[in-house]
Motif scaffolding. Structure first.
Motif, PDB file in Angstrom:
ATOM      1  N   LYS A   2      -2.916  -6.753  -4.720  1.00 37.32           N
ATOM      2  CA  LYS A   2      -3.743  -5.760  -5.390  1.00 37.32           C
ATOM      3  C   LYS A   2      -3.421  -4.349  -4.905  1.00 37.32           C
ATOM      4  O   LYS A   2      -3.532  -3.398  -5.659  1.00 37.32           O
ATOM      5  CB  LYS A   2      -5.224  -6.054  -5.182  1.00 37.32           C
ATOM      6  N   GLN A   3      -3.025  -4.231  -3.643  1.00 40.08           N
ATOM      7  CA  GLN A   3      -2.706  -2.920  -3.105  1.00 40.08           C
ATOM      8  C   GLN A   3      -1.455  -2.334  -3.752  1.00 40.08           C
ATOM      9  O   GLN A   3      -1.341  -1.121  -3.886  1.00 40.08           O
ATOM     10  CB  GLN A   3      -2.532  -2.992  -1.599  1.00 40.08           C
ATOM     11  N   ILE A   4      -0.519  -3.188  -4.162  1.00 42.77           N
ATOM     12  CA  ILE A   4       0.690  -2.708  -4.834  1.00 42.77           C
ATOM     13  C   ILE A   4       0.336  -2.051  -6.150  1.00 42.77           C
ATOM     14  O   ILE A   4       0.852  -0.996  -6.494  1.00 42.77           O
ATOM     15  CB  ILE A   4       1.691  -3.864  -5.052  1.00 42.77           C
ATOM     16  N   PHE A   5      -0.575  -2.660  -6.898  1.00 43.79           N
ATOM     17  CA  PHE A   5      -0.936  -2.124  -8.205  1.00 43.79           C
ATOM     18  C   PHE A   5      -1.852  -0.909  -8.107  1.00 43.79           C
ATOM     19  O   PHE A   5      -2.015  -0.179  -9.069  1.00 43.79           O
ATOM     20  CB  PHE A   5      -1.564  -3.209  -9.073  1.00 43.79           C
ATOM     21  N   LYS A   6      -2.459  -0.680  -6.952  1.00 43.75           N
ATOM     22  CA  LYS A   6      -3.309   0.496  -6.779  1.00 43.75           C
ATOM     23  C   LYS A   6      -2.542   1.682  -6.193  1.00 43.75           C
ATOM     24  O   LYS A   6      -2.998   2.804  -6.273  1.00 43.75           O
ATOM     25  CB  LYS A   6      -4.491   0.154  -5.880  1.00 43.75           C
ATOM     26  N   PHE A  11       4.531   2.509  -9.860  1.00 41.25           N
ATOM     27  CA  PHE A  11       5.349   3.223 -10.832  1.00 41.25           C
ATOM     28  C   PHE A  11       6.834   2.912 -10.666  1.00 41.25           C
ATOM     29  O   PHE A  11       7.629   3.207 -11.541  1.00 41.25           O
ATOM     30  CB  PHE A  11       5.104   4.733 -10.736  1.00 41.25           C
ATOM     31  N   ILE A  12       7.187   2.317  -9.557  1.00 42.50           N
ATOM     32  CA  ILE A  12       8.570   1.889  -9.336  1.00 42.50           C
ATOM     33  C   ILE A  12       8.704   0.387  -9.592  1.00 42.50           C
ATOM     34  O   ILE A  12       9.631  -0.056 -10.262  1.00 42.50           O
ATOM     35  CB  ILE A  12       9.007   2.222  -7.888  1.00 42.50           C
ATOM     36  N   VAL A  13       7.754  -0.382  -9.083  1.00 32.94           N
ATOM     37  CA  VAL A  13       7.844  -1.845  -9.147  1.00 32.94           C
ATOM     38  C   VAL A  13       7.664  -2.367 -10.569  1.00 32.94           C
ATOM     39  O   VAL A  13       8.443  -3.222 -11.015  1.00 32.94           O
ATOM     40  CB  VAL A  13       6.804  -2.486  -8.198  1.00 32.94           C
ATOM     41  N   ILE A  14       6.679  -1.892 -11.299  1.00 32.54           N
ATOM     42  CA  ILE A  14       6.390  -2.429 -12.628  1.00 32.54           C
ATOM     43  C   ILE A  14       7.544  -2.198 -13.607  1.00 32.54           C
ATOM     44  O   ILE A  14       7.944  -3.135 -14.308  1.00 32.54           O
ATOM     45  CB  ILE A  14       5.038  -1.894 -13.148  1.00 32.54           C
ATOM     46  N   PRO A  15       8.143  -1.007 -13.680  1.00 32.11           N
ATOM     47  CA  PRO A  15       9.305  -0.864 -14.581  1.00 32.11           C
ATOM     48  C   PRO A  15      10.487  -1.745 -14.189  1.00 32.11           C
ATOM     49  O   PRO A  15      11.165  -2.293 -15.056  1.00 32.11           O
ATOM     50  CB  PRO A  15       9.666   0.618 -14.470  1.00 32.11           C
ATOM     51  N   ILE A  16      10.709  -1.907 -12.881  1.00 35.37           N
ATOM     52  CA  ILE A  16      11.805  -2.777 -12.432  1.00 35.37           C
ATOM     53  C   ILE A  16      11.528  -4.224 -12.839  1.00 35.37           C
ATOM     54  O   ILE A  16      12.422  -4.933 -13.325  1.00 35.37           O
ATOM     55  CB  ILE A  16      12.017  -2.648 -10.914  1.00 35.37           C
TER      56      ILE A  16
END
Length: 118
Positions: A2-6, A11-16
């Motif tokens: 959850k901390q990654i998405f907050k 903005f780097i992980v989701i597009p990758i």
């Protein structure tokens, strides 16, 4: 997780992850095409990854993105409608039923009217 998405890191992980997902699906389309279509039909040639990606995108454009059918749509819209219906009294529910019958055609009454005409 959850901390990654907050964090700003999203903005780097989701597009990758999205690009990796598209490449994975395209690779599966390529494998399925080359395994089935090229072997079943004599004139069909094997395709590469870029052609498979184009085929996948074209099929998504032509056939939609999987939102159709009964019960389609996001779950929050269903929850919103369920909450709205739970807050109605019986008179409001009956008004809504009447409106929906008039708007979307009550097939039972429609067939009775058709049989009465003949």
């Amino acid at each position: 997780m959850k901390q990654i998405f907050k964090s700003r890191f999203r903005f780097i992980v989701i597009p990758i992850l999205a690009v990796a997902f598209v490449f994975l699906i395209s690779y599966l389309v390529m494998l399925l095409w080359n395994f089935s279509m090229a072997t079943i039909f004599n004139g069909v040639h094997s395709i590469n990854l870029w052609q498979a990606m184009a085929l996948f995108v074209l099929s998504k454009i032509l056939f939609g993105f999987g939102k159709g059918g009964r019960g389609g749509g996001p779950p929050w819209s269903k929850r919103k409608m369920r909450d709205k219906l739970a807050g109605m009294n019986e008179m409001d529910k009956e008004k809504m039923r009447t409106y929906m019958r008039e708007r979307w055609c009550d097939w039972q009454n429609f067939q009775e009217d058709k049989s009465n005409e003949n």
